[in-house]
Design a protein around this motif. Structure first.
Motif, PDB file in Angstrom:
ATOM      1  N   ILE A  79       0.860  -1.184   0.000  1.00  0.00           N
ATOM      2  CA  ILE A  79       0.000   0.000   0.000  1.00  0.00           C
ATOM      3  C   ILE A  79       0.896   1.235   0.000  1.00  0.00           C
ATOM      4  N   ASN A  80       0.653   2.120  -0.967  1.00  0.00           N
ATOM      5  CA  ASN A  80       1.417   3.365  -1.052  1.00  0.00           C
ATOM      6  C   ASN A  80       0.447   4.544  -0.930  1.00  0.00           C
ATOM      7  N   PRO A  81       0.487   5.287   0.188  1.00  0.00           N
ATOM      8  CA  PRO A  81      -0.444   6.402   0.383  1.00  0.00           C
ATOM      9  C   PRO A  81      -0.305   7.508  -0.668  1.00  0.00           C
ATOM     10  N   ASN A  82       0.817   7.569  -1.368  1.00  0.00           N
ATOM     11  CA  ASN A  82       1.015   8.581  -2.401  1.00  0.00           C
ATOM     12  C   ASN A  82       0.258   8.278  -3.692  1.00  0.00           C
ATOM     13  N   LEU A  83      -0.494   7.185  -3.720  1.00  0.00           N
ATOM     14  CA  LEU A  83      -1.288   6.846  -4.904  1.00  0.00           C
ATOM     15  C   LEU A  83      -2.760   7.212  -4.723  1.00  0.00           C
ATOM     16  N   TYR A  84      -3.069   7.955  -3.671  1.00  0.00           N
ATOM     17  CA  TYR A  84      -4.450   8.393  -3.436  1.00  0.00           C
ATOM     18  C   TYR A  84      -4.492   9.907  -3.287  1.00  0.00           C
ATOM     19  N   GLY A  85      -5.352  10.553  -4.086  1.00  0.00           N
ATOM     20  CA  GLY A  85      -5.549  11.984  -3.973  1.00  0.00           C
ATOM     21  C   GLY A  85      -4.328  12.807  -4.339  1.00  0.00           C
ATOM     22  N   THR A  86      -3.504  12.277  -5.239  1.00  0.00           N
ATOM     23  CA  THR A  86      -2.268  12.971  -5.606  1.00  0.00           C
ATOM     24  C   THR A  86      -2.274  13.280  -7.103  1.00  0.00           C
ATOM     25  N   ASN A  87      -1.114  13.134  -7.739  1.00  0.00           N
ATOM     26  CA  ASN A  87      -1.017  13.460  -9.162  1.00  0.00           C
ATOM     27  C   ASN A  87      -0.023  12.531  -9.855  1.00  0.00           C
ATOM     28  N   VAL A  88       0.136  12.725 -11.153  1.00  0.00           N
ATOM     29  CA  VAL A  88       1.011  11.867 -11.961  1.00  0.00           C
ATOM     30  C   VAL A  88       2.438  11.856 -11.427  1.00  0.00           C
ATOM     31  N   LYS A  89       2.930  12.985 -10.973  1.00  0.00           N
ATOM     32  CA  LYS A  89       4.297  13.047 -10.448  1.00  0.00           C
ATOM     33  C   LYS A  89       4.490  12.066  -9.295  1.00  0.00           C
ATOM     34  N   HIS A  90       3.505  11.941  -8.404  1.00  0.00           N
ATOM     35  CA  HIS A  90       3.613  10.994  -7.296  1.00  0.00           C
ATOM     36  C   HIS A  90       3.642   9.543  -7.806  1.00  0.00           C
ATOM     37  N   TYR A  91       2.860   9.262  -8.834  1.00  0.00           N
ATOM     38  CA  TYR A  91       2.851   7.919  -9.412  1.00  0.00           C
ATOM     39  C   TYR A  91       4.210   7.617 -10.063  1.00  0.00           C
ATOM     40  N   ILE A  92       4.750   8.587 -10.800  1.00  0.00           N
ATOM     41  CA  ILE A  92       6.066   8.392 -11.422  1.00  0.00           C
ATOM     42  C   ILE A  92       7.137   8.230 -10.344  1.00  0.00           C
ATOM     43  N   ASP A  93       7.070   9.025  -9.286  1.00  0.00           N
ATOM     44  CA  ASP A  93       8.015   8.868  -8.176  1.00  0.00           C
ATOM     45  C   ASP A  93       7.949   7.456  -7.599  1.00  0.00           C
ATOM     46  N   CYS A  94       6.744   6.917  -7.482  1.00  0.00           N
ATOM     47  CA  CYS A  94       6.574   5.547  -6.981  1.00  0.00           C
ATOM     48  C   CYS A  94       7.275   4.550  -7.904  1.00  0.00           C
ATOM     49  N   ILE A  95       7.067   4.694  -9.203  1.00  0.00           N
ATOM     50  CA  ILE A  95       7.677   3.777 -10.183  1.00  0.00           C
ATOM     51  C   ILE A  95       9.204   3.873 -10.137  1.00  0.00           C
ATOM     52  N   THR A  96       9.725   5.091 -10.114  1.00  0.00           N
ATOM     53  CA  THR A  96      11.179   5.272 -10.199  1.00  0.00           C
ATOM     54  C   THR A  96      11.904   4.829  -8.933  1.00  0.00           C
ATOM     55  N   GLN A  97      11.173   4.543  -7.870  1.00  0.00           N
ATOM     56  CA  GLN A  97      11.790   4.085  -6.624  1.00  0.00           C
ATOM     57  C   GLN A  97      11.675   2.569  -6.422  1.00  0.00           C
ATOM     58  N   ILE A  98      11.119   1.867  -7.394  1.00  0.00           N
ATOM     59  CA  ILE A  98      10.959   0.419  -7.286  1.00  0.00           C
ATOM     60  C   ILE A  98      12.319  -0.263  -7.351  1.00  0.00           C
ATOM     61  N   ASP A  99      12.494  -1.250  -6.520  1.00  0.00           N
ATOM     62  CA  ASP A  99      13.721  -2.042  -6.486  1.00  0.00           C
ATOM     63  C   ASP A  99      13.868  -2.788  -7.817  1.00  0.00           C
ATOM     64  N   ASN A 100      15.044  -2.721  -8.420  1.00  0.00           N
ATOM     65  CA  ASN A 100      15.274  -3.339  -9.726  1.00  0.00           C
ATOM     66  C   ASN A 100      15.232  -4.856  -9.728  1.00  0.00           C
ATOM     67  N   ARG A 101      15.158  -5.468  -8.558  1.00  0.00           N
ATOM     68  CA  ARG A 101      15.033  -6.940  -8.541  1.00  0.00           C
ATOM     69  C   ARG A 101      13.673  -7.378  -9.074  1.00  0.00           C
ATOM     70  N   TYR A 102      12.703  -6.448  -9.106  1.00  0.00           N
ATOM     71  CA  TYR A 102      11.384  -6.747  -9.656  1.00  0.00           C
ATOM     72  C   TYR A 102      11.373  -6.399 -11.142  1.00  0.00           C
ATOM     73  N   ASP A 103      10.951  -7.359 -11.962  1.00  0.00           N
ATOM     74  CA  ASP A 103      10.885  -7.121 -13.399  1.00  0.00           C
ATOM     75  C   ASP A 103       9.489  -6.723 -13.862  1.00  0.00           C
ATOM     76  N   SER A 104       8.479  -7.102 -13.082  1.00  0.00           N
ATOM     77  CA  SER A 104       7.099  -6.858 -13.492  1.00  0.00           C
ATOM     78  C   SER A 104       6.318  -6.300 -12.305  1.00  0.00           C
ATOM     79  N   ILE A 105       5.787  -5.091 -12.480  1.00  0.00           N
ATOM     80  CA  ILE A 105       5.092  -4.384 -11.408  1.00  0.00           C
ATOM     81  C   ILE A 105       3.676  -4.041 -11.854  1.00  0.00           C
ATOM     82  N   MET A 106       2.747  -4.115 -10.918  1.00  0.00           N
ATOM     83  CA  MET A 106       1.388  -3.657 -11.167  1.00  0.00           C
ATOM     84  C   MET A 106       1.136  -2.469 -10.253  1.00  0.00           C
TER      85      MET A 106
END
Length: 165
Positions: A79-106
């Motif tokens: 659960i990421n609280p930055n994905l509620y009531g925010t904007n595209v920048k918060h979603y992109i920030d979430c993606i760019t902080q994902i650990d590279n050991r994961y190849d497939s993210i939803m």
């Protein structure tokens, strides 16, 4: 290759107008659609390593249903609280902080942000995401890291929504 699935939560229940937006549950169709889409991705063998969801009940419930269809461990639903009531920048920030050991993210969230994000990452999407729609976007660069998954170089390889099925 890194693969990102963008998902809009399934259909929510508006029967009780006194429920706060974040606590709004899924309706009967929402539950059915989430199971349908989970089964579809499982059949296509398009399973994420990790689900990151908004804390809104309708998004979290959709994430749990999809995760159950994928036999995904509960530890792999975040659960990421930055994905509620925010904007595209918060979603992109979430993606760019994902650990590279994961190849497939939803990434599971809300409109209009999911539609805006899809259009930011892949120029092939221009339409509004219906509830429980799923877009699959990949970048074929073998050296790609999540921190660079924020430009219009993504390739749309999947766009599904319940009314198609």
């Amino acid at each position: 290759m890194k693969t990102l699935f963008l998902v809009r939560h399934a259909k929510s229940d508006w029967e009780d107008q006194d429920i706060s937006d974040i606590d709004r549950p899924l309706n009967k169709r929402g539950y059915k659609d989430a199971h349908t889409m989970g089964a579809l991705l499982k059949e296509k063998k398009l399973l994420p390593d990790l689900i990151i969801t908004s804390p809104a009940i309708r998004a979290l419930t959709t994430a749990l249903i999809l995760g159950r269809n994928f036999n995904l461990s509960i530890e792999n639903i975040i659960i990421n609280p930055n994905l509620y009531g925010t904007n595209v920048k918060h979603y992109i920030d979430c993606i760019t902080q994902i650990d590279n050991r994961y190849d497939s993210i939803m990434l599971l969230g809300h409109n209009p942000i999911i539609t805006e994000l899809a259009n930011t990452l892949s120029p092939q999407i221009t339409q509004n995401f219906p509830t429980c729609a799923i877009a699959g976007i990949s970048q074929a660069d073998g050296n790609m890291e999540w921190k660079t998954f924020n430009i219009k170089t993504g390739k749309l390889f999947l766009y599904e929504f319940p009314k198609k099925h």
